[in-house]
Design an enzyme around this catalytic site. Sequence first.
Site, PDB file in Angstrom:
ATOM      1  N   CYS A   2       0.768  -1.217  -0.501  1.00 18.98           N
ATOM      2  CA  CYS A   2       0.166   0.216  -0.138  1.00 18.98           C
ATOM      3  C   CYS A   2       1.005   1.014   0.228  1.00 18.98           C
ATOM      4  O   CYS A   2       1.957   1.006   0.772  1.00 18.98           O
ATOM      5  CB  CYS A   2      -1.005   0.409   1.974  1.00 18.98           C
ATOM      6  SG  CYS A   2      -2.046  -1.314   1.402  1.00 18.98           S
ATOM      7  N   ARG A  27       3.997  -0.613  -4.876  1.00 23.49           N
ATOM      8  CA  ARG A  27       4.164  -0.754  -3.921  1.00 23.49           C
ATOM      9  C   ARG A  27       2.602  -1.912  -3.471  1.00 23.49           C
ATOM     10  O   ARG A  27       1.570  -2.734  -2.340  1.00 23.49           O
ATOM     11  CB  ARG A  27       3.508   0.253  -2.162  1.00 23.49           C
ATOM     12  CG  ARG A  27       4.649   1.126  -2.230  1.00 23.49           C
ATOM     13  CD  ARG A  27       4.838   2.177  -1.211  1.00 23.49           C
ATOM     14  NE  ARG A  27       4.857   1.601   0.167  1.00 23.49           N
ATOM     15  CZ  ARG A  27       5.641   1.176   0.801  1.00 23.49           C
ATOM     16  NH1 ARG A  27       7.098   1.748   0.366  1.00 23.49           N
ATOM     17  NH2 ARG A  27       5.494   0.606   2.140  1.00 23.49           N
ATOM     18  N   TRP A  74      -2.718  -2.853  -1.088  1.00 30.96           N
ATOM     19  CA  TRP A  74      -2.122  -4.296  -1.935  1.00 30.96           C
ATOM     20  C   TRP A  74      -3.194  -4.780  -1.071  1.00 30.96           C
ATOM     21  O   TRP A  74      -3.040  -4.601   0.602  1.00 30.96           O
ATOM     22  CB  TRP A  74      -0.580  -4.569  -1.414  1.00 30.96           C
ATOM     23  CG  TRP A  74      -0.295  -6.112  -2.088  1.00 30.96           C
ATOM     24  CD1 TRP A  74      -0.424  -6.437  -2.766  1.00 30.96           C
ATOM     25  CD2 TRP A  74      -0.863  -7.065  -0.467  1.00 30.96           C
ATOM     26  NE1 TRP A  74      -0.222  -8.112  -2.657  1.00 30.96           N
ATOM     27  CE2 TRP A  74       0.096  -8.003  -1.264  1.00 30.96           C
ATOM     28  CE3 TRP A  74      -1.089  -7.201   0.399  1.00 30.96           C
ATOM     29  CZ2 TRP A  74      -0.196  -9.313  -0.526  1.00 30.96           C
ATOM     30  CZ3 TRP A  74      -0.712  -8.643   0.775  1.00 30.96           C
ATOM     31  CH2 TRP A  74      -0.293  -9.530   0.417  1.00 30.96           C
ATOM     32  N   ASN A 100      -1.578   2.463   5.557  1.00 31.45           N
ATOM     33  CA  ASN A 100      -1.743   1.992   4.901  1.00 31.45           C
ATOM     34  C   ASN A 100      -0.855   0.783   6.412  1.00 31.45           C
ATOM     35  O   ASN A 100       0.111   1.160   7.282  1.00 31.45           O
ATOM     36  CB  ASN A 100       0.473   1.800   4.655  1.00 31.45           C
ATOM     37  CG  ASN A 100       1.379   1.266   4.546  1.00 31.45           C
ATOM     38  OD1 ASN A 100       2.592   2.114   4.282  1.00 31.45           O
ATOM     39  ND2 ASN A 100       1.095  -0.516   3.924  1.00 31.45           N
ATOM     40  N   GLY A 101      -0.950  -0.127   6.324  1.00 26.31           N
ATOM     41  CA  GLY A 101      -0.634  -1.848   7.465  1.00 26.31           C
ATOM     42  C   GLY A 101      -1.191  -2.322   7.811  1.00 26.31           C
ATOM     43  O   GLY A 101      -2.002  -2.660   6.886  1.00 26.31           O
ATOM     44  N   GLU A 449      17.067 -18.406  -7.388  1.00 30.55           N
ATOM     45  CA  GLU A 449      17.278 -17.401  -7.786  1.00 30.55           C
ATOM     46  C   GLU A 449      16.809 -17.202  -9.212  1.00 30.55           C
ATOM     47  O   GLU A 449      14.527 -16.393 -10.089  1.00 30.55           O
ATOM     48  CB  GLU A 449      17.950 -16.004  -8.020  1.00 30.55           C
ATOM     49  CG  GLU A 449      18.145 -14.587  -8.452  1.00 30.55           C
ATOM     50  CD  GLU A 449      17.142 -14.314  -7.448  1.00 30.55           C
ATOM     51  OE1 GLU A 449      16.437 -14.821  -6.422  1.00 30.55           O
ATOM     52  OE2 GLU A 449      16.048 -13.242  -7.773  1.00 30.55           O
ATOM     53  N   LYS A 453      12.424 -15.780 -10.445  1.00 28.16           N
ATOM     54  CA  LYS A 453      12.548 -14.808 -10.875  1.00 28.16           C
ATOM     55  C   LYS A 453      11.258 -14.879 -12.050  1.00 28.16           C
ATOM     56  O   LYS A 453      10.382 -14.626 -12.314  1.00 28.16           O
ATOM     57  CB  LYS A 453      13.579 -14.506 -11.704  1.00 28.16           C
ATOM     58  CG  LYS A 453      14.121 -13.094 -12.154  1.00 28.16           C
ATOM     59  CD  LYS A 453      14.364 -11.772 -10.991  1.00 28.16           C
ATOM     60  CE  LYS A 453      13.820 -12.256  -9.654  1.00 28.16           C
ATOM     61  NZ  LYS A 453      14.401 -11.412  -8.564  1.00 28.16           N
ATOM     62  N   GLU A 456       7.498 -15.824 -10.228  1.00 26.20           N
ATOM     63  CA  GLU A 456       6.532 -14.488 -10.035  1.00 26.20           C
ATOM     64  C   GLU A 456       6.213 -14.007 -11.287  1.00 26.20           C
ATOM     65  O   GLU A 456       5.187 -13.206 -11.184  1.00 26.20           O
ATOM     66  CB  GLU A 456       7.914 -14.009  -9.099  1.00 26.20           C
ATOM     67  CG  GLU A 456       8.698 -13.126  -9.730  1.00 26.20           C
ATOM     68  CD  GLU A 456       9.104 -12.828  -8.624  1.00 26.20           C
ATOM     69  OE1 GLU A 456       8.869 -11.751  -7.611  1.00 26.20           O
ATOM     70  OE2 GLU A 456      10.516 -11.848  -8.648  1.00 26.20           O
ATOM     71  N   HIS A 472      17.890 -38.255  -6.279  1.00 27.85           N
ATOM     72  CA  HIS A 472      17.201 -38.499  -4.838  1.00 27.85           C
ATOM     73  C   HIS A 472      15.620 -38.236  -4.782  1.00 27.85           C
ATOM     74  O   HIS A 472      14.751 -38.430  -3.977  1.00 27.85           O
ATOM     75  CB  HIS A 472      17.461 -38.519  -4.389  1.00 27.85           C
ATOM     76  CG  HIS A 472      19.424 -38.654  -3.563  1.00 27.85           C
ATOM     77  ND1 HIS A 472      19.875 -39.636  -4.253  1.00 27.85           N
ATOM     78  CD2 HIS A 472      20.587 -38.167  -4.345  1.00 27.85           C
ATOM     79  CE1 HIS A 472      21.116 -40.263  -3.782  1.00 27.85           C
ATOM     80  NE2 HIS A 472      21.609 -38.864  -4.638  1.00 27.85           N
ATOM     81  N   LYS A 563       5.857  -4.824  -4.063  1.00 27.21           N
ATOM     82  CA  LYS A 563       7.636  -4.908  -3.952  1.00 27.21           C
ATOM     83  C   LYS A 563       7.770  -4.792  -2.665  1.00 27.21           C
ATOM     84  O   LYS A 563       8.602  -5.194  -2.082  1.00 27.21           O
ATOM     85  CB  LYS A 563       7.619  -3.546  -4.872  1.00 27.21           C
ATOM     86  CG  LYS A 563       9.445  -3.413  -4.770  1.00 27.21           C
ATOM     87  CD  LYS A 563       9.804  -3.547  -6.054  1.00 27.21           C
ATOM     88  CE  LYS A 563      11.308  -3.875  -6.102  1.00 27.21           C
ATOM     89  NZ  LYS A 563      11.932  -4.279  -5.994  1.00 27.21           N
TER      90      LYS A 563
HETATM   91  C1  F6R Z   1      11.624 -11.254  -5.773  1.00 27.90           C
HETATM   92  C2  F6R Z   1      11.617 -10.056  -4.799  1.00 27.90           C
HETATM   93  C3  F6R Z   1      11.436 -10.307  -3.490  1.00 27.90           C
HETATM   94  C4  F6R Z   1      12.277  -9.492  -2.929  1.00 27.90           C
HETATM   95  C5  F6R Z   1      12.049 -10.162  -0.974  1.00 27.90           C
HETATM   96  C6  F6R Z   1      12.269  -8.855  -0.115  1.00 27.90           C
HETATM   97  O1  F6R Z   1      11.789 -10.567  -6.489  1.00 27.90           O
HETATM   98  O2  F6R Z   1      11.848  -8.547  -5.261  1.00 27.90           O
HETATM   99  O3  F6R Z   1      11.457 -12.256  -3.064  1.00 27.90           O
HETATM  100  O4  F6R Z   1      13.263  -9.873  -2.502  1.00 27.90           O
HETATM  101  O5  F6R Z   1      10.230  -9.791  -0.502  1.00 27.90           O
HETATM  102  O6  F6R Z   1      12.619  -7.659  -0.396  1.00 27.90           O
HETATM  103  P1  F6R Z   1      13.707  -6.930   0.064  1.00 27.90           P
HETATM  104  O7  F6R Z   1      14.661  -7.120  -0.668  1.00 27.90           O
HETATM  105  O8  F6R Z   1      13.100  -5.381   0.137  1.00 27.90           O
HETATM  106  O9  F6R Z   1      13.510  -7.323   1.632  1.00 27.90           O
END
Ligand code: F6R
Length: 568
Positions: A2, A27, A74, A100-101, A449, A453, A456, A472, A563
């Site tokens: 948010c 956000r 969000w 927000n919260g 990773e 990527k 998601e 295994h 994010k």
């Molecule tokens: C995936 C991604 C998330 C963040 C995670 C932690 O692409 O961006 O997995 O890495 O939510 O976020 P931060 O780094 O902001 O604590």
Amino acid sequence: MCGIFGYVGKKEAKPLLIEGLENLEYRGYDSAGIAISTNKGIKIVKRAGKVEELKKALKEENIDGSVGIAHTRWATHGLPSELNAHPHTDVLKSVTLVHNGIIENYLELKNEFNLKTQTESDTEIIAGLIAIMPEKNNLEKLKSVVKLLKGSYALAIIFSNEPECIYLAKKESPLMVGKSEDDIFISSDANAFKKYCSDFYILKNNEFAKIKYNNIEFFNKNKKINKKTNKFLNTFAFENKNKYLMQDEIAQTPDALKETAIFFENFKDIKNYFKNIDKIYLVACGTAYHSCLFGKKYLEFLNVPIFTEIASEFKYSKHLFTKNTLCIFVSQSGETADTIACVKKCKCKTLAITNVPNSSITFACKKTILMKAGWERAVASTKAYSCQLLIFYLLKCLLKDEKPKIKTLIRQSKQYLNSLNLTQLAKKVATFEKVMFIGRQDDYITAKEGALKLKEISYINCTACPSGELKHGTLALVDENTLIILISTKNNLISKNLLTKEEIEARGGKCLILGNFENADIKLPKLSADLMPILSILPLQVLACEVCILKGYNPDKPRNLSKSVTVE
Ligand code: F6R
């Protein structure tokens, strides 16, 4: 999660609020809304969906005024509908607010105070409670209500009996106030008003503000307080030239690495903090957690026990902290609630590695190392991940008194990104419903990773598995509908990896190799083993982005995600 934005000044609030929301959309993008004090009262417009939907709706609305609040959501409580979108009001519409919260005890409060609500949101009860408080003064009403709330909040509120003011309250969720000559801005992220202000204030937990034209007053629970302003750090002008932020952010990686390496010079004193440490915990979420897995490898030479833990698990586990234990928390945003909650339980040395100056994690930890990846807004983290790995590499060099060799890395990553063309490959990958990423050692972390990527943003079911572990159990999943991306950057492991490829193909699976040798399907340049992980993730980021776009999705705003994950 948010985004809150607000404006008090002489200009029309509407376009500024929309611009603010567009900047904060990373956000959350389930719904958006604004409230503006007009000469006919406080007018609210909200829409389900992205800010674009609100923007369309506002074209037909005449809401003129110079005081307003806005929100991009969000969803936590209730569907991402127009009804549940912020701003929320009390029944009589005397209090209009954005939040927000999360209010954990909203149902108890609703029952205790017999509040009538119209939405499923936890926020609406805050407006309802403020409206029924007996105090005469709006600030006192607000102070009384926050005493009742359990959870986290950044609140921006307009009262119908004081429509020229915006009141703020903050606990855990971020809230900043920017000031220019004639304008005052409120935001969950100072970057969203950076264009207009050089100075800004950061609200701390349990602080309040009352804002009216050209006037900001701050308060704590008991009294009026003075606060110091903060200045924005000088930032490099990163180039934006693609349709999507994620494409830009991947392309910005070489510059982000360079800026981060230069800026690291300011943090060399951190060497002393590592003296006498008895063990290290590396804690983070998602992509940042993957960088911790590399962090462990970079710091292994210290010969102390190093543990990597996912923040949402670390919080509930037992640990043996001594005054010489060091906990390193990695967070791009610096606002991830799961990670910050862990800092609070660590009675030992704490170090934050983050991309955002003045973020909550920098206040929670005793020491901070800042990266300089530049503002990262696409939900999937890319350039920040590369910079997190670089910080660990630079830390290793600093602690070992070694000269870092990053010129080659920066040059190679630039050339490599410019030469990469993965469109044909992306077309192939997009036809699969299951993709498995495998590798050994460092390449297994890159596989993890890479899988995160791709899944998601493309919604393909992706998993990661250590190559040697396939036989295994996981090999049972492999059939002609499975694509395996095998990462192979270690010379001594090539023959083993080629054997794994044969085992996969013998079961009908398709296998593509990402490697730094002649017959690899995606070729990587040669680079020292230490720096290779910073380079080998690049093609996987580009591939994920291309597959996503080919499938018709927006890589910057994947479904269900945000994010900045400011709820636990
Ligand atoms: C995936 C991604 C998330 C963040 C995670 C932690 O692409 O961006 O997995 O890495 O939510 O976020 P931060 O780094 O902001 O604590």
